[in-house]
Design a protein around this motif. Structure first.
Motif, PDB file in Angstrom:
ATOM      1  N   PHE A  76       0.903  -1.367  -0.028  1.00  0.00           N
ATOM      2  CA  PHE A  76      -0.028   0.008  -0.164  1.00  0.00           C
ATOM      3  C   PHE A  76       0.767   1.350   0.060  1.00  0.00           C
ATOM      4  CE2 PHE A  76      -2.259   3.465   1.900  1.00  0.00           C
ATOM      5  CZ  PHE A  76      -3.509   3.495   1.389  1.00  0.00           C
ATOM      6  N   HIS A  77       0.979   1.940  -1.259  1.00  0.00           N
ATOM      7  CA  HIS A  77       1.698   3.232  -1.238  1.00  0.00           C
ATOM      8  C   HIS A  77       1.503   3.804  -2.564  1.00  0.00           C
ATOM      9  CE1 HIS A  77       4.028   0.468  -4.238  1.00  0.00           C
ATOM     10  NE2 HIS A  77       4.195  -0.308  -3.116  1.00  0.00           N
ATOM     11  N   PRO A  78       0.063   4.255  -2.615  1.00  0.00           N
ATOM     12  CA  PRO A  78      -0.437   5.125  -3.825  1.00  0.00           C
ATOM     13  C   PRO A  78       0.331   6.501  -4.172  1.00  0.00           C
ATOM     14  CG  PRO A  78      -1.894   5.025  -1.882  1.00  0.00           C
ATOM     15  CD  PRO A  78      -0.986   4.166  -1.565  1.00  0.00           C
ATOM     16  N   LEU A  79       0.465   7.122  -3.148  1.00  0.00           N
ATOM     17  CA  LEU A  79       0.759   8.386  -3.213  1.00  0.00           C
ATOM     18  C   LEU A  79       2.462   8.346  -3.588  1.00  0.00           C
ATOM     19  CD1 LEU A  79       0.116  11.514  -2.913  1.00  0.00           C
ATOM     20  CD2 LEU A  79       0.943  11.530  -0.714  1.00  0.00           C
ATOM     21  N   ILE A  80       3.377   7.218  -3.022  1.00  0.00           N
ATOM     22  CA  ILE A  80       4.765   7.316  -3.246  1.00  0.00           C
ATOM     23  C   ILE A  80       4.705   6.610  -4.676  1.00  0.00           C
ATOM     24  CG2 ILE A  80       6.791   6.089  -2.520  1.00  0.00           C
ATOM     25  CD1 ILE A  80       5.969   6.247   0.350  1.00  0.00           C
TER      26      ILE A  80
END
Length: 355
Positions: free
Chosen positions: A333-337
């Motif tokens: 879970f790392h949508p922004l990065i």
């Protein structure tokens, strides 16, 4: 303005009662149990919420005239307090606890404490009875459990609650709501007195009787203060409680992805992750500091919407980046990065073609 005795009395009552509650814990065996999630050692009382509750009830009885809504607030919060106290003494099932939270929310609705109309931008209004009814129950149960979930470090739940209550009380001064001002400051003062013993290293914990009571009271005060609210005023209590709300939603998503039950405890909350890097005391300071910044951004929004909105977004982005980097929800879970990395890769390709 508020009578200074209304602030001083709950502080003194809590300060005096807390050591008595600690001594009583010896006789009733109300100690926090050590397990793989706890960060304490030894026998520490877990019914410190008794002092907070009594300081609030006694001061309210002396200084505040009870109207219909105040009665509903006291009855509903008492249901939550005794629910937590029973859980601290003999442990009750999560479903039973949730059922009693719903009952306490229904008490608020019965006594006229709920959001009856939600005014959204572009003139949209939501005033359907069933939607308001369901929203109130979800709000009360959600905020109550959010505060309960952050009660994992010495002084954390109490410290954040004091900040939230002081901000709500300060906003009540601007809005000239003496009733909210009195309730918020009385509760904040009683909680502050307890913090003298709960700060790290804590000699007593507030327990579920304290965290459920505080969570319920914060949710109820916000409903009382932002009745018939616009989307802006409704967002203010959400903003103040942003950290515990984010923590709760992350816990739900994390446990769902892992196939765990929602009420099954783990050690991946925001405060647990921060503590691994910054230590116990600094983690509490960081989280209370962030809550204060959210509170200041609320005031900034009231003065200048552009500045306030910018501050809110900046804080939320920082929290989101921390969640992703710490794998709080999941390693994947790392949508922004991930979006930032994709932008960087595309930018490099464009520069190579141009070059």
């Amino acid at each position: 303005m508020i009578d200074y005795r209304m602030i001083l009395l709950p502080f003194l009552i809590s300060l005096i009662l807390t050591p008595i509650v600690k001594q009583y814990s010896i006789y009733c065996g109300a100690y926090a149990k050590e397990n793989k999630r706890t960060v304490h050692h030894g026998k520490i009382s877990r019914i410190g919420g008794v002092a907070i509750y009594l300081s609030f009830i006694i001061t309210m009885a002396i200084f505040v005239k009870a109207d219909l809504q105040i009665k509903g607030l006291v009855i509903g919060s008492s249901i939550m307090f005794f629910t937590g106290l029973i859980d601290d003494l003999i442990d009750i099932k999560p479903l039973v606890k949730l059922t009693l939270e719903v009952i306490a929310a229904l008490v608020l609705i019965y006594f006229g404490i709920s959001v009856d109309i939600i005014r959204l931008p572009l003139g949209i209004q939501i005033d359907t009875g069933i939607i308001s009814f369901v929203f109130t129950i979800i709000w009360v149960a959600g905020i109550t459990n959010a505060v309960n979930l952050i009660d994992g470090l010495d002084g954390l739940a109490g410290g954040m609650s004091v900040i939230v209550l002081v901000v709500i009380g300060s906003i009540a001064i601007i809005e000239r709501r003496l009733d909210l001002l009195s309730i918020a400051f009385i509760l904040a003062s009683g909680t502050f007195g307890f913090l003298a013993y709960n700060a790290h290293p804590a000699s007593i914990f507030m327990g579920d009787c304290g965290s459920l009571f505080l969570g319920f009271m914060i949710s109820a005060i916000s409903l009382l203060g932002f009745k018939s609210s616009t989307i802006l005023t409704l967002a203010l209590p959400i903003l103040l409680l942003m950290l515990p709300i984010i923590d709760t939603l992350s816990a739900i998503l994390r446990r769902t992805l892992k196939g765990m039950k929602f009420m099954e405890a783990d050690k991946s909350h925001i405060h647990h992750l921060l503590m691994r890097q910054f230590g116990h005391r600094n983690t509490v300071i960081i989280m209370c500091g962030l809550t204060s910044l959210f509170g200041l951004s609320a005031f900034a929004y009231m003065i200048n919407r552009n500045i306030g909105f910018f501050v809110m977004v900046a804080i939320l982005l920082a929290v989101e980046i921390f969640i992703e980097k710490s794998a709080m929800i999941s390693e994947k879970f790392h949508p922004l990065i991930g979006l930032w990395h994709r932008i960087q890769r595309k930018s490099r390709k464009i520069f190579k073609k141009v070059g």
